[in-house]
Write a protein that holds these residues in place. Sequence first.
Motif, short mmCIF file in Angstrom:
data_model
loop_
_atom_site.label_atom_id
_atom_site.label_comp_id
_atom_site.label_asym_id
_atom_site.label_seq_id
_atom_site.Cartn_x
_atom_site.Cartn_y
_atom_site.Cartn_z
N UNK A 372 0.83 -1.21 0.00
CA UNK A 372 0.00 0.00 0.00
C UNK A 372 0.86 1.26 0.00
N UNK A 373 2.02 1.20 0.65
CA UNK A 373 2.95 2.34 0.55
C UNK A 373 3.41 2.53 -0.89
N UNK A 374 3.68 1.42 -1.58
CA UNK A 374 4.07 1.51 -2.99
C UNK A 374 2.93 2.07 -3.84
N UNK A 375 1.68 1.69 -3.52
CA UNK A 375 0.54 2.23 -4.26
C UNK A 375 0.44 3.75 -4.06
N UNK A 376 0.60 4.20 -2.82
CA UNK A 376 0.57 5.64 -2.55
C UNK A 376 1.68 6.36 -3.29
N UNK A 377 2.86 5.76 -3.32
CA UNK A 377 3.98 6.38 -4.04
C UNK A 377 3.70 6.42 -5.53
N UNK A 378 3.09 5.36 -6.07
CA UNK A 378 2.79 5.33 -7.51
C UNK A 378 1.75 6.37 -7.88
N UNK A 379 0.72 6.52 -7.05
CA UNK A 379 -0.33 7.50 -7.36
C UNK A 379 0.21 8.92 -7.28
N UNK A 380 1.11 9.17 -6.34
CA UNK A 380 1.63 10.52 -6.17
C UNK A 380 2.90 10.82 -6.93
N UNK A 381 3.43 9.87 -7.68
CA UNK A 381 4.67 10.10 -8.43
C UNK A 381 4.45 11.17 -9.51
N UNK A 394 -7.73 10.85 -21.72
CA UNK A 394 -8.56 9.98 -22.54
C UNK A 394 -9.27 8.96 -21.64
N UNK A 395 -10.51 8.65 -22.01
CA UNK A 395 -11.25 7.60 -21.30
C UNK A 395 -10.87 6.25 -21.89
N UNK A 396 -9.70 5.78 -21.53
CA UNK A 396 -9.22 4.50 -22.03
C UNK A 396 -8.46 3.77 -20.95
N UNK A 397 -8.60 2.44 -20.95
CA UNK A 397 -7.84 1.59 -20.03
C UNK A 397 -6.77 0.81 -20.76
N UNK A 398 -6.47 1.18 -22.00
CA UNK A 398 -5.47 0.49 -22.81
C UNK A 398 -4.08 0.97 -22.40
N UNK A 399 -3.25 0.11 -21.86
CA UNK A 399 -1.91 0.56 -21.44
C UNK A 399 -0.99 0.91 -22.59
N UNK A 400 -1.37 0.53 -23.84
CA UNK A 400 -0.56 0.88 -25.00
C UNK A 400 -0.87 2.27 -25.51
N UNK A 401 -1.91 2.89 -24.98
CA UNK A 401 -2.31 4.22 -25.42
C UNK A 401 -1.67 5.27 -24.53
N UNK A 402 -1.78 6.51 -24.94
CA UNK A 402 -1.26 7.63 -24.16
C UNK A 402 -2.33 8.12 -23.19
N UNK A 403 -1.98 8.21 -21.93
CA UNK A 403 -2.91 8.68 -20.91
C UNK A 403 -2.21 9.75 -20.08
N UNK A 404 -2.98 10.42 -19.25
CA UNK A 404 -2.42 11.41 -18.35
C UNK A 404 -2.82 11.07 -16.92
N UNK A 405 -2.16 11.71 -15.98
CA UNK A 405 -2.40 11.41 -14.57
C UNK A 405 -2.71 12.70 -13.81
N UNK A 406 -3.11 12.54 -12.56
CA UNK A 406 -3.44 13.70 -11.74
C UNK A 406 -2.21 14.59 -11.55
N UNK A 407 -1.08 13.99 -11.26
CA UNK A 407 0.12 14.80 -11.01
C UNK A 407 0.58 15.53 -12.26
N UNK A 408 0.45 14.89 -13.42
CA UNK A 408 0.82 15.56 -14.67
C UNK A 408 -0.05 16.79 -14.88
N UNK A 409 -1.34 16.67 -14.63
CA UNK A 409 -2.25 17.79 -14.83
C UNK A 409 -1.99 18.91 -13.83
N UNK A 410 -1.64 18.55 -12.58
CA UNK A 410 -1.32 19.59 -11.59
C UNK A 410 -0.11 20.40 -12.04
N UNK A 411 0.92 19.71 -12.51
CA UNK A 411 2.11 20.40 -13.00
C UNK A 411 1.77 21.26 -14.21
N UNK A 412 0.98 20.73 -15.14
CA UNK A 412 0.63 21.47 -16.35
C UNK A 412 -0.17 22.73 -16.02
#
Length: 458
Positions: A372-381, A394-412
């Motif tokens: 669970x510590x690793x999960x927290x670190x992964x979500x906040x990385x 994008x509303x996609x669960x395909x790992x081969x596609x390009x997606x964004x994360x919460x931290x990327x959007x905060x930085x942007x």
Amino acid sequence: MIGYLFLLIAVASVAGFYWNRAAAKALRADGQRLHSLPVFHGGFALALGFLPAFVFLLLWVMFQNSAIDALVWAGLPDEVTEGASVGQQSLIMSEIRQTSTGRIFGSPADYVLAAADRINTLRGVANWALAALIVGIVAAGLWIARKSIAAQFRARQAVERVLSGLMIFASIVAIFTTLGIVFALVFEAYRFFQAVPITEFLFGTRWEPQIAMRADQVAGAGAFGILPVMLGTLVITAVALAVAIPVGLLSAIYLNEFANSRVRAFAKPLLEILAGVPTVVYGFFAILTVAPAIRTFGESIGLTIAPNTALAAGGVMGIMLIPFISSFTDDALSAVPRSLRDGSLALGATRGETMRKVLFPAAIPGIVGGILLAVSRAIGETMIVVMAAGLIAKMTANPLDSVTTITVQIVTLLIGDVEFDNPKTLAAFALGLVLFIVTLALNVVALRVVRKYRELYD
């Protein structure tokens, strides 16, 4: 100047420590029975010489520039200060400070030159006043400590009170820092939800925060649905855990139970080096090595893979998380009483059966905590996903596609010159609040799991 004063405080305090300790030893050599050991008398002098002066120095540094700026601003002509907005005041004071350091651009106005001379004068007076006050405070503290040396003086209790006060202060600072972070997130998120309905934020399927911030700017109307951003975060986290959990668990089990001492002494420190690699290095590795390799492999078998694929970002993040899970698992397995292992082996179980049926179940609380510590670190990385993941939600669960994360959007959202009075910028705080709540929930779940599965051994 500040560095020299700090060095003066440190040297004088250490000298006071040895001075008082020597005086206490001399008192004991005369046949008097001291209540406290000489080292506590020295520690009392160290505390009185260092702490008051250091705290005063910090407070002076915090408020000196503000006080000088206020005095300089009060001395400016009325035609300059009258009706000036906060932004104009900041620009004027910035020009004055630049001029005072000799970095002059063009021909400054006369009032700017006069104010620059005044600010230099005030700084000089403040530095000398600070030096005199620091010397006085240190001298007074050491003098009080020296006068307190006596056979019945309870120096140990005094030192313990000082240390107890420092620990209480540190605890209070930590608590109020946490409360301040929560308050800042909640307040700014509340301002965001005044402009954007919370239902749209939580259940919207479009994330397009590019809205017009000025009247002359062309942009879209904006959409603030968090679902695609959250889905991208979960996809990258799932990929990272799919790499980190099996590798981390198996490596910890091998090193703890099956590897000999020479292999363990070499492999465990080497594995834990991964935890010390900066995340920006992992980001470079993801974008320059892993992502091109995945894309080339996909093209060779006829798959179309995005340049910034979730598989690359999540895979490299999983490599980063391996030492967390491995270290927690190894510590949890080592904490299992040796009698359980020996008893299982004595009953005829193999080492593999002992690990599966005895050691691993007993170590579940620690293992789950590490995961669970690793999960927290992964979500906040942040750095890895900023460099290797995409920017478009994008509303996609395909790992081969390009997606964004919460931290990327905060930085942007917070890059460049921003104003904290529009939904685009305030959305970063709403995302941060969601990230905080998710991490808090994971910690709560970890505590409940540990309490539920904890086993007590005699």
